[in-house]
Design a protein around this motif. Structure first.
Motif, PDB file in Angstrom:
ATOM      1  N   ASN A 168      27.098  25.810  39.893  1.00 49.56           N
ATOM      2  CA  ASN A 168      28.287  25.960  40.740  1.00 49.56           C
ATOM      3  C   ASN A 168      28.839  24.610  41.159  1.00 49.56           C
ATOM      4  N   ASN A 188      32.402  22.946  39.688  1.00 47.28           N
ATOM      5  CA  ASN A 188      33.455  22.448  40.586  1.00 47.28           C
ATOM      6  C   ASN A 188      33.810  21.010  40.246  1.00 47.28           C
ATOM      7  N   GLY A 197      32.022  30.271  45.011  1.00 50.36           N
ATOM      8  CA  GLY A 197      30.967  29.424  44.452  1.00 50.36           C
ATOM      9  C   GLY A 197      30.136  28.701  45.506  1.00 50.36           C
TER      10      GLY A 197
HETATM   11 MG   LIG Z   1      33.638  26.750  42.333  1.00 50.03          MG
END
Ligand SMILES: [Mg+2]
Ligand SMILES: Nc1ncnc2c1ncn2[C@@H]1O[C@H](COP(=O)(O)OP(=O)(O)OP(=O)(O)O)[C@@H](O)[C@H]1O
Length: 330
Positions: free
Chosen positions: A226, A230, A292
């Motif tokens: 996660n 990102n 997330g």
């Molecule tokens: Mg994310």
């Protein structure tokens, strides 16, 4: 609180001072409607007096600073000849319950909204494909690609929601085993290498020292995935993304940093909230739903770990997670 047959307050317990923000001992032997300023509460008491029946209502008191919610119960007190002696009123603070209700409502509203957007576009594109005799194969393909992308997003969203609710159940259990963080780091790198290459990002992974600890390998992989997803998503072409795993005196540390768009200071503490996205429009383009980091936070808490975020807009972002070495499960 007890109010006698003449409407005089004859008993008010200590909690009343807090509820009414007043010295209610001064109210004793005074008429209730002279002392109580809240109009709805006065009406409520009046109702019990008039009907001589039990009543129950939700009330809220707003003192200008905060709103408190109460469940009010009123019961007439009669003697054996059914003559009214007075009325007992009890207030039960339900502010906390109300707040939870708000959170739940927000959550449902958010989920519905997030589901609606992809479903609307799925339906729209499928309808167009069905209705119009489309000669142009390229356009057809384009539409099908959108449908595929949107359904993919929908699947991610549903997956994330299920994951969150699973983590939050009481009997959520980690599958704890001795693990090696550098191995997990390498697996994550393998999964994301292509994504980083597609954006021509420099993607470096390093690990130093002893990285053995007790933890749930699948969950920790999810945490790193996660964070790194990102970092890759929010970093422009040609930027850098890094994962460093190292050892400190009491912690094993994983640091995910990027040279991306960064996060404004006022948004930083909020990125761990469910559905929070700094720039909703842009983030949605990148496929994000804002779950997330909420998942990351929950999974870390389950491991007694911590996370810290630092960022500078247009310079980059750094997430540092620490796992306590001492922790061996429970
Ligand atoms: Mg994310
Ligand atoms: N490395 C980063 N650089 C810049 N902004 C970031 C970074 N990581 C997170 N953010 C911001 O924090 C928000 C929340 O992140 P989070 O991972 O929870 O959601 P998301 O990426 O939008 O969606 P998803 O649920 O698919 O992960 C993002 O929308 C983004 O605005």
């Amino acid at each position: 609180m007890f109010i006698d047959g003449r409407g005089h307050i004859t008993l008010a317990n200590r909690m009343c001072d807090d509820i009414f923000q007043a010295d209610t001992s001064e109210w004793l032997e005074h008429l209730y409607y002279d002392c109580i300023h809240d109009h709805n509460f006065v009406l409520f008491i009046q109702y019990v007096f008039l009907t001589e029946t039990h009543a129950h209502e939700q009330l809220y008191f707003d003192d200008g600073w905060s709103v408190k919610h109460y469940e009010a119960y009123g019961t007439p007190v009669t003697n054996s000849k059914s003559q009214l002696h007075g009325v007992v009123v009890v207030l039960h603070d339900i502010t906390g319950v109300k707040r939870l209700e708000e959170i739940r409502k927000d959550f449902v509203a958010n989920v519905s909204h997030e589901l609606k957007t992809p479903v609307t576009s799925l339906k729209g594109f499928a309808e167009t494909l069905l209705n119009e005799s489309m000669e142009n194969q390229d356009v057809q393909r384009q539409f099908l690609e959108i449908i595929w992308k949107e359904s993919d997003r929908l699947q991610d969203l549903v997956g994330d929601l299920l994951e969150l609710s699973r983590i939050e159940t009481h009997n959520f259990q980690l599958n704890l085993q001795p693990i090696d963080l550098s191995k997990i780091g390498a697996e994550t790198e393998r999964l994301l290498r292509k994504k980083a290459d597609d954006k021509s990002l420099q993607f470096n992974v390093s690990s130093e020292g002893n990285k053995e600890m007790i933890g749930d390998a699948a969950r920790i992989k999810q945490i790193l995935l996660n964070l790194l997803t990102n970092a890759i998503a929010y970093t422009g072409e040609g930027g850098e993304v890094e994962l460093n795993i190292y050892e400190e005196a009491e912690f094993i540390v994983c640091r995910v940093s990027d040279t991306g768009i960064g996060i404004e200071k006022q948004d930083l503490p909020r990125v761990f909230e469910r559905f929070y996205r700094v720039d909703k429009a842009r983030s949605r383009d990148l496929g994000g739903t804002g779950l997330g980091l909420a998942i990351v936070k929950h999974l870390l808490e389950a491991h007694e770990g911590t996370i810290e975020a630092k960022s500078k807009p247009n310079v980059g972002t750094m997430f540092t997670i620490c796992f306590p070495k001492e922790w061996s499960g429970w």
